[in-house]
Design a protein around this motif. Sequence first.
Motif, short mmCIF file in Angstrom:
data_model
loop_
_atom_site.label_atom_id
_atom_site.label_comp_id
_atom_site.label_asym_id
_atom_site.label_seq_id
_atom_site.Cartn_x
_atom_site.Cartn_y
_atom_site.Cartn_z
N VAL A 1 0.75 -1.51 -0.03
CA VAL A 1 0.10 0.25 0.37
C VAL A 1 0.16 0.89 -0.19
CG1 VAL A 1 -1.49 1.21 1.33
CG2 VAL A 1 -2.04 -1.00 1.15
N HIS A 2 0.26 2.54 -1.03
CA HIS A 2 1.65 3.41 -1.19
C HIS A 2 0.33 4.18 -1.52
CE1 HIS A 2 1.11 1.02 -4.81
NE2 HIS A 2 1.78 2.32 -5.14
N PHE A 3 0.97 5.07 -1.74
CA PHE A 3 0.76 6.47 -1.65
C PHE A 3 1.56 7.16 -3.10
CE2 PHE A 3 1.27 8.22 2.49
CZ PHE A 3 2.48 8.59 2.00
N HIS A 4 1.19 8.22 -4.15
CA HIS A 4 1.97 8.90 -5.07
C HIS A 4 2.44 10.28 -4.68
CE1 HIS A 4 0.47 5.24 -8.91
NE2 HIS A 4 0.88 4.30 -7.33
N SER A 5 2.54 10.84 -6.04
CA SER A 5 3.08 12.09 -5.44
C SER A 5 2.60 13.29 -6.17
CB SER A 5 4.52 12.41 -5.99
OG SER A 5 5.31 12.08 -7.32
N LEU B 1 -4.52 6.18 -1.02
CA LEU B 1 -3.83 4.54 -0.77
C LEU B 1 -3.99 3.99 -1.34
CD1 LEU B 1 -3.35 4.67 3.21
CD2 LEU B 1 -1.29 5.00 1.84
N HIS B 2 -3.37 2.76 -2.11
CA HIS B 2 -3.66 2.15 -2.55
C HIS B 2 -2.86 0.61 -3.10
CE1 HIS B 2 -1.85 5.07 -5.79
NE2 HIS B 2 -1.35 3.49 -6.58
N GLY B 3 -3.00 -0.64 -3.75
CA GLY B 3 -1.90 -1.45 -3.22
C GLY B 3 -2.29 -2.45 -4.04
FE LIG Z 1 0.32 3.43 -7.43
#
Ligand SMILES: [Fe+2]
Length: 220
Positions: free
Chosen positions: A123-127, A192-194
């Motif tokens: 799970v992460h987010f982007h810039s 957030l997504h993954g």
């Molecule tokens: Fe992504």
Amino acid sequence: MPEKQRTRRLRKYEADPKCSISAPSNETMQLLSPFGPLIAKTKLPSELIEKINLFADQHISETDSTEFMLPEEIVFGGAPSLADIVGRLINNYVKEAEGSQLDRAIYEVFWIVSQYQNTPSPVHFHSGDISGVLFLKVPDEIDPSQEERNYISGRKAGYLNFIEGNKQRFSKSLLSVKPEVGDFYLFPGWLLHGAEPFIGEGERRSMAFNATLKVKYTTT
Ligand SMILES: [Fe+2]
């Protein structure tokens, strides 16, 4: 800042009072879902998918998961270019989501994610302000028992999982979508997504991008 201007700038955070998530199953009640991030879903043309895949085919590994950036000629080449098509969609998204007119989208990067079985995408987010994911290939066959395999809180193997907020009663916090070739999702870069690892033969390939947005000044 004058009160009038502040009010206008904050208007984009106001939900539409008419929003409804379903036709009421009970005639006496209507369900509204006014809060939270907006995710757009659409389908991109198959010619574009083929063009990106042709380039990516030369850079992927047959066995190992990998990520690499798309060069400018793939992003900006052709008419309409990938950047043109995505730009038009961003324009529609901003108009629908905020009621504002997009001045320009400044692309930071477009990149390819090529994954084989057992590869997690934590799970992460982007810039940037806005991001997107386009599915380019899906595994030949996910073992049916694996496709239905649920990770914590119902995140399905190989699916794209959007997560927002916490476990709160009477509020949704997970959207788990099945990858389908050509499906393109636009969402806020902070969301957030993954993806959880799948088991099965073949490649799961997607393209992602990040962009920052400049919105036109408006007096309305
Ligand atoms: Fe992504």
